[in-house]
Motif scaffolding. Structure first.
Motif, PDB file in Angstrom:
ATOM      1  N   ARG A  37      92.456 -29.393  32.906  1.00 39.73           N
ATOM      2  CA  ARG A  37      92.586 -28.455  33.776  1.00 39.73           C
ATOM      3  C   ARG A  37      91.642 -28.261  35.053  1.00 39.73           C
ATOM      4  O   ARG A  37      91.897 -27.759  35.918  1.00 39.73           O
ATOM      5  N   ILE A  38      90.660 -29.131  34.813  1.00 34.55           N
ATOM      6  CA  ILE A  38      89.535 -28.824  35.899  1.00 34.55           C
ATOM      7  C   ILE A  38      89.584 -30.336  36.754  1.00 34.55           C
ATOM      8  O   ILE A  38      89.435 -30.407  38.053  1.00 34.55           O
ATOM      9  N   TYR A  39      89.918 -31.511  36.086  1.00 32.00           N
ATOM     10  CA  TYR A  39      89.808 -32.803  36.792  1.00 32.00           C
ATOM     11  C   TYR A  39      91.121 -33.509  37.185  1.00 32.00           C
ATOM     12  O   TYR A  39      91.858 -33.233  36.242  1.00 32.00           O
ATOM     13  N   THR A  40      91.361 -34.091  38.290  1.00 37.75           N
ATOM     14  CA  THR A  40      92.401 -35.055  38.680  1.00 37.75           C
ATOM     15  C   THR A  40      92.618 -36.263  37.518  1.00 37.75           C
ATOM     16  O   THR A  40      91.244 -36.572  37.179  1.00 37.75           O
ATOM     17  N   GLU A  41      93.480 -36.999  37.556  1.00 36.04           N
ATOM     18  CA  GLU A  41      93.693 -38.073  37.063  1.00 36.04           C
ATOM     19  C   GLU A  41      92.564 -39.175  37.534  1.00 36.04           C
ATOM     20  O   GLU A  41      92.110 -39.932  36.711  1.00 36.04           O
ATOM     21  N   HIS A  42      92.512 -39.295  38.873  1.00 37.92           N
ATOM     22  CA  HIS A  42      91.681 -40.056  39.516  1.00 37.92           C
ATOM     23  C   HIS A  42      90.240 -39.769  38.939  1.00 37.92           C
ATOM     24  O   HIS A  42      89.457 -40.929  38.768  1.00 37.92           O
ATOM     25  N   GLU A  43      89.781 -38.714  38.956  1.00 35.36           N
ATOM     26  CA  GLU A  43      88.348 -38.255  38.626  1.00 35.36           C
ATOM     27  C   GLU A  43      87.966 -38.675  37.281  1.00 35.36           C
ATOM     28  O   GLU A  43      87.106 -38.981  36.891  1.00 35.36           O
ATOM     29  N   LEU A  44      88.860 -38.573  36.324  1.00 33.79           N
ATOM     30  CA  LEU A  44      88.909 -38.662  34.791  1.00 33.79           C
ATOM     31  C   LEU A  44      88.664 -40.433  34.842  1.00 33.79           C
ATOM     32  O   LEU A  44      87.988 -40.738  33.759  1.00 33.79           O
ATOM     33  N   ALA A  45      89.331 -40.913  35.555  1.00 34.62           N
ATOM     34  CA  ALA A  45      89.262 -42.303  35.702  1.00 34.62           C
ATOM     35  C   ALA A  45      87.713 -42.930  36.118  1.00 34.62           C
ATOM     36  O   ALA A  45      87.564 -44.010  35.829  1.00 34.62           O
ATOM     37  N   SER A  46      87.319 -42.274  36.886  1.00 33.47           N
ATOM     38  CA  SER A  46      86.191 -42.567  37.473  1.00 33.47           C
ATOM     39  C   SER A  46      84.938 -42.091  36.618  1.00 33.47           C
ATOM     40  O   SER A  46      83.819 -42.781  36.763  1.00 33.47           O
ATOM     41  N   CYS A  47      85.151 -41.341  35.641  1.00 27.95           N
ATOM     42  CA  CYS A  47      84.008 -40.767  34.790  1.00 27.95           C
ATOM     43  C   CYS A  47      83.848 -41.621  33.412  1.00 27.95           C
ATOM     44  O   CYS A  47      84.632 -40.937  32.643  1.00 27.95           O
ATOM     45  N   THR A  48      83.557 -42.713  33.362  1.00 32.71           N
ATOM     46  CA  THR A  48      83.673 -43.648  32.171  1.00 32.71           C
ATOM     47  C   THR A  48      82.266 -43.693  31.574  1.00 32.71           C
ATOM     48  O   THR A  48      81.333 -43.212  32.305  1.00 32.71           O
ATOM     49  N   GLY A  49      82.243 -44.579  30.663  1.00 36.38           N
ATOM     50  CA  GLY A  49      80.836 -44.829  30.126  1.00 36.38           C
ATOM     51  C   GLY A  49      80.875 -44.143  28.732  1.00 36.38           C
ATOM     52  O   GLY A  49      81.650 -43.521  28.389  1.00 36.38           O
ATOM     53  N   VAL A  50      79.603 -44.149  28.135  1.00 37.06           N
ATOM     54  CA  VAL A  50      79.129 -43.633  26.995  1.00 37.06           C
ATOM     55  C   VAL A  50      79.335 -42.021  27.358  1.00 37.06           C
ATOM     56  O   VAL A  50      79.163 -41.551  28.383  1.00 37.06           O
ATOM     57  N   PRO A  51      79.503 -41.193  26.387  1.00 35.48           N
ATOM     58  CA  PRO A  51      79.653 -39.720  26.684  1.00 35.48           C
ATOM     59  C   PRO A  51      78.782 -38.910  27.451  1.00 35.48           C
ATOM     60  O   PRO A  51      78.905 -38.283  28.231  1.00 35.48           O
ATOM     61  N   GLU A  52      77.457 -39.408  27.178  1.00 34.20           N
ATOM     62  CA  GLU A  52      76.282 -38.685  27.854  1.00 34.20           C
ATOM     63  C   GLU A  52      76.606 -39.059  29.735  1.00 34.20           C
ATOM     64  O   GLU A  52      76.328 -38.269  30.440  1.00 34.20           O
ATOM     65  N   VAL A  53      76.848 -40.232  29.806  1.00 34.85           N
ATOM     66  CA  VAL A  53      77.157 -40.824  31.270  1.00 34.85           C
ATOM     67  C   VAL A  53      78.459 -40.145  31.931  1.00 34.85           C
ATOM     68  O   VAL A  53      78.543 -39.863  33.000  1.00 34.85           O
ATOM     69  N   ALA A  54      79.520 -40.117  31.081  1.00 36.68           N
ATOM     70  CA  ALA A  54      80.584 -39.624  31.426  1.00 36.68           C
ATOM     71  C   ALA A  54      80.518 -38.268  31.705  1.00 36.68           C
ATOM     72  O   ALA A  54      80.975 -37.628  32.716  1.00 36.68           O
TER      73      ALA A  54
END
Lengths: 83, 138
Positions: free
Chosen positions: B34-51
């Motif tokens: 609802r909030i983030y685009t596909e590109h943003e979600l693909a940019s926010c990786t890593g362990v849950p705290e970092v994401a």
């Protein structure tokens, strides 16, 4: 009934700095701690509770500014679902 | 040739990383889509705290953009404001649909963004160059 659900949603997701049960229906929720991100949580929780989705034109700060304002939008959307 | 501008607007926003992590845990994909685009979600990786910290910085950027666009009525869909991250990690704001229309109406000719996050807080600053010349909206 609707007010009770709204108050329960605000108590769980609104992260307000005051007791939601004692809040006046017209009190400004942003003045008692509602943040933009918390309002997203409130929006999603209201959708779960009332089984509708907020349309884009309802996504404005005013929609979540008070219990009475939320009530008016919820009433409108639930009526639209019935019609 | 460089675009002329008459003034600047600045928007800033701060988000608690733990709030975003809790929202992801509670609402999961419904919140993310609802909030983030596909590109943003693909940019926010890593362990849950970092994401969560990366997501929180992007949410702050979207709110900072709203502060410079100053919508009088309905606000744009969050996904119409995208933080685009290139291969070297530089971020820029890409507006689409109603966000792009609002920017055109406001005379916003350029946007620049800076994101930062620590363990607890994420922040974004957005600077907009504004031209007072009449802007035609398609």
């Amino acid at each position: 009934m609707t007010d009770d659900v709204i108050r329960a949603v605000l108590a769980e997701h609104g992260r307000l700095a005051v007791d939601v049960a004692a809040l006046d229906p017209d009190a400004d929720l942003y003045q008692v701690g509602l943040t933009s991100h918390a309002s997203v949580n409130v929006m999603l929780a209201l959708e779960d509770s009332f089984d509708f989705e907020f349309p884009e034109q309802m996504l404005r700060k005013r929609t979540f500014e008070s219990i009475a304002a939320i009530r008016a939008v919820v009433d409108g959307l639930t009526r639209a679902e019935v019609d | 040739m460089e675009e002329k501008h008459d003034s600047f607007r600045v928007g800033v926003d701060l988000v608690r990383v733990a709030d975003v992590a809790e929202t992801v845990a509670h609402f999961g994909d419904r919140y993310l889509r609802r909030i983030y685009t596909e590109h943003e979600l693909a940019s926010c990786t890593g362990v849950p705290e970092v994401a969560a910290a990366s997501l929180a910085a992007r949410f702050a950027a979207k709110e900072a953009v709203l502060k410079v666009l100053r919508p009088a009525g309905a606000r744009p869909d969050w996904r119409d404001i995208e933080v685009h991250r290139d291969e070297v990690g530089a971020c820029e704001i890409c507006l689409t649909s109603s966000a792009a229309r609002l920017a055109a109406e406001a005379g916003v000719t350029q946007l620049a963004v800076s994101l930062t996050h620590e363990h607890e807080l994420a922040m974004a600053v957005v600077v907009a160059a504004v031209s007072r010349r009449e802007v035609r909206v398609a």
